[in-house]
Design an enzyme around this catalytic site. Structure first.
Site, PDB file in Angstrom:
ATOM      1  N   GLU A  53       1.052   3.881   1.970  1.00  0.00           N
ATOM      2  CA  GLU A  53       1.671   4.282   3.234  1.00  0.00           C
ATOM      3  C   GLU A  53       2.935   3.474   3.498  1.00  0.00           C
ATOM      4  O   GLU A  53       3.964   4.018   3.939  1.00  0.00           O
ATOM      5  CB  GLU A  53       0.685   4.087   4.397  1.00  0.00           C
ATOM      6  CG  GLU A  53      -0.579   4.930   4.284  1.00  0.00           C
ATOM      7  CD  GLU A  53      -1.721   4.221   3.588  1.00  0.00           C
ATOM      8  OE1 GLU A  53      -2.875   4.460   3.963  1.00  0.00           O
ATOM      9  OE2 GLU A  53      -1.456   3.419   2.654  1.00  0.00           O
ATOM     10  N   HIS A 113       0.824  -1.199   0.000  1.00  0.00           N
ATOM     11  CA  HIS A 113       0.000   0.000   0.000  1.00  0.00           C
ATOM     12  C   HIS A 113       0.867   1.261   0.000  1.00  0.00           C
ATOM     13  O   HIS A 113       2.062   1.211   0.323  1.00  0.00           O
ATOM     14  CB  HIS A 113      -0.922   0.005   1.213  1.00  0.00           C
ATOM     15  CG  HIS A 113      -1.961  -1.071   1.179  1.00  0.00           C
ATOM     16  ND1 HIS A 113      -2.904  -1.249   2.162  1.00  0.00           N
ATOM     17  CD2 HIS A 113      -2.216  -2.046   0.258  1.00  0.00           C
ATOM     18  CE1 HIS A 113      -3.689  -2.274   1.862  1.00  0.00           C
ATOM     19  NE2 HIS A 113      -3.286  -2.779   0.719  1.00  0.00           N
ATOM     20  N   CYS A 144      -5.901   1.699   5.873  1.00  0.00           N
ATOM     21  CA  CYS A 144      -6.603   0.460   6.233  1.00  0.00           C
ATOM     22  C   CYS A 144      -6.245   0.058   7.663  1.00  0.00           C
ATOM     23  O   CYS A 144      -5.133   0.294   8.139  1.00  0.00           O
ATOM     24  CB  CYS A 144      -6.276  -0.657   5.241  1.00  0.00           C
ATOM     25  SG  CYS A 144      -4.593  -1.290   5.326  1.00  0.00           S
TER      26      CYS A 144
END
Length: 366
Positions: free
Chosen positions: A61, A59, A84
């Site tokens: 991040e 992801h 998430c």
């Protein structure tokens, strides 16, 4: 509002816009996951950034934090979508953020995935991290409309595309009528979608490649999806002869064992569907199957009949109508004024896009 607050908002907006641009660069390349952009800032300077990787992992991040090399303490994270907070094929991004000891997290909009929706703020705040949401949310909500639609309806986001003459005619043999600028936009649409849907009639009459031919983006060509009730697709078509290069799926209801074996030998995936009460393959069932295959963004490039049927079923979410500057007044043409009429009835908004298309024009319905 104070001058200091104005400057703060200006900086925050600038960093979030950069994050949105990062997400936009990966649009259509992140599989079933949303494309997310992330920027990490320290002392009002960007120290790292990232976007969701190909096919959705890792992801954004995680990508950005890994680039920081343990320098993220007391920093501020700007991310387009709520991080998430659930375990999937990767650990929660909230865990990575907490480990990194950041000071603040700004995210633009909540994640419509119910496993994360509004959970991240609670989790991060419990670890004394300042969390704010809503930054540039109008822009970001538009960006995630496809993702939110798919999450809500469990159906793919479907974009239609058709090219015609200035007097709304198309050639039966589907020779190119628009200029090279319009064709490049068409290939960009292919690049941005996971699947491209057509019928066997289009394959047999036009022998299209249905791939992306923008230099450097060829490997991101969409999965080819073909509706062919009786498996009438020609064996010598480009789609069949080059089925080893691109994923190809055919939806059918045939019992022609010889043809089935030949197509399976060519590594083509065949999906058998029962006919509806009218003796046709049900379009809604086909799109649901496409969703179940993990293809959540579909471009439709086909002829008049299938385009009109999908339009009548109200299965298009957007539509691009390319209009050439040329007129076609001769035999061998089909008039598509009826499609144009139905588009104006079906869609609430439309936008004329004429920039960079030379003499061609483009109407975007949404």
């Amino acid at each position: 509002m104070s001058l200091k607050k104005d400057r703060t908002n200006s900086f925050d907006n600038k960093f979030m816009r950069f994050a949105i641009n990062l997400a936009n660069n990966q649009k259509g390349l992140t599989g079933t996951n949303p494309s997310v952009g992330c920027v990490i800032v320290k002392d009002k300077k960007i120290i790292s950034y990232g976007a969701t990787s190909l096919n959705g992992r890792p992801h954004a991040e995680t990508v950005a934090l890994n680039r920081c090399k343990n320098n993220s303490s007391e920093s501020v994270i700007y991310v387009t979508l709520e991080p998430c907070s659930h375990f999937g094929q990767t650990p929660p991004c909230t865990n990575e953020i907490i480990k990194s000891k950041v000071k603040k997290v700004y995210y633009s909009v909540e994640d419509s995935d119910l496993r994360s929706f509004n959970n991240s703020k609670r989790i991060l705040k419990s670890k004394k991290i300042i969390v704010k949401s809503g930054l540039l949310q109008r822009v970001t909500k538009r960006f995630y409309k496809n993702y939110d639609y798919v999450r809500k309806h469990k159906m793919p986001y479907v974009i239609g595309k058709l090219a015609c003459s200035s007097n709304f005619n198309i050639l039966k043999n589907r020779k190119a009528i628009t200029n090279e600028h319009s064709r490049k936009v068409s290939h960009l649409l292919r690049y941005q979608n996971q699947g491209i849907l057509t019928s066997y009639k289009t394959i047999n009459s036009d022998n299209p490649k249905l791939n992306c031919r923008i230099r450097g983006l060829e490997k991101f060509s969409p999965t080819r999806l073909i509706i062919d009730k009786n498996l009438k697709i020609k064996k010598n078509s480009y789609i069949i002869s080059n089925s080893n290069k691109y994923n190809t799926i055919i939806f059918h209801s045939s019992h022609n064992i010889k043809k089935i074996n030949h197509l399976m030998y060519k590594k083509i995936k065949l999906i058998y569907l029962k006919l509806n009460n009218y003796g046709h393959l049900d379009l809604k069932v086909i799109f649901k199957k496409i969703y179940d295959l993990g293809i959540h963004n579909v471009l439709v490039e086909c002829g008049f009949i299938l385009t009109n049927n999908i339009l009548k079923e109200k299965l298009f979410n957007e539509f691009y109508l390319f209009k050439s500057s040329k007129k076609l007044i001769r035999r061998g043409t089909i008039n598509v004024k009826n499609i144009n009429k139905n588009l104006n009835i079906t869609f609430k908004k439309k936008k004329n896009v004429n920039t960079y298309l030379d003499k061609d024009s483009l109407i975007h319905y949404y």
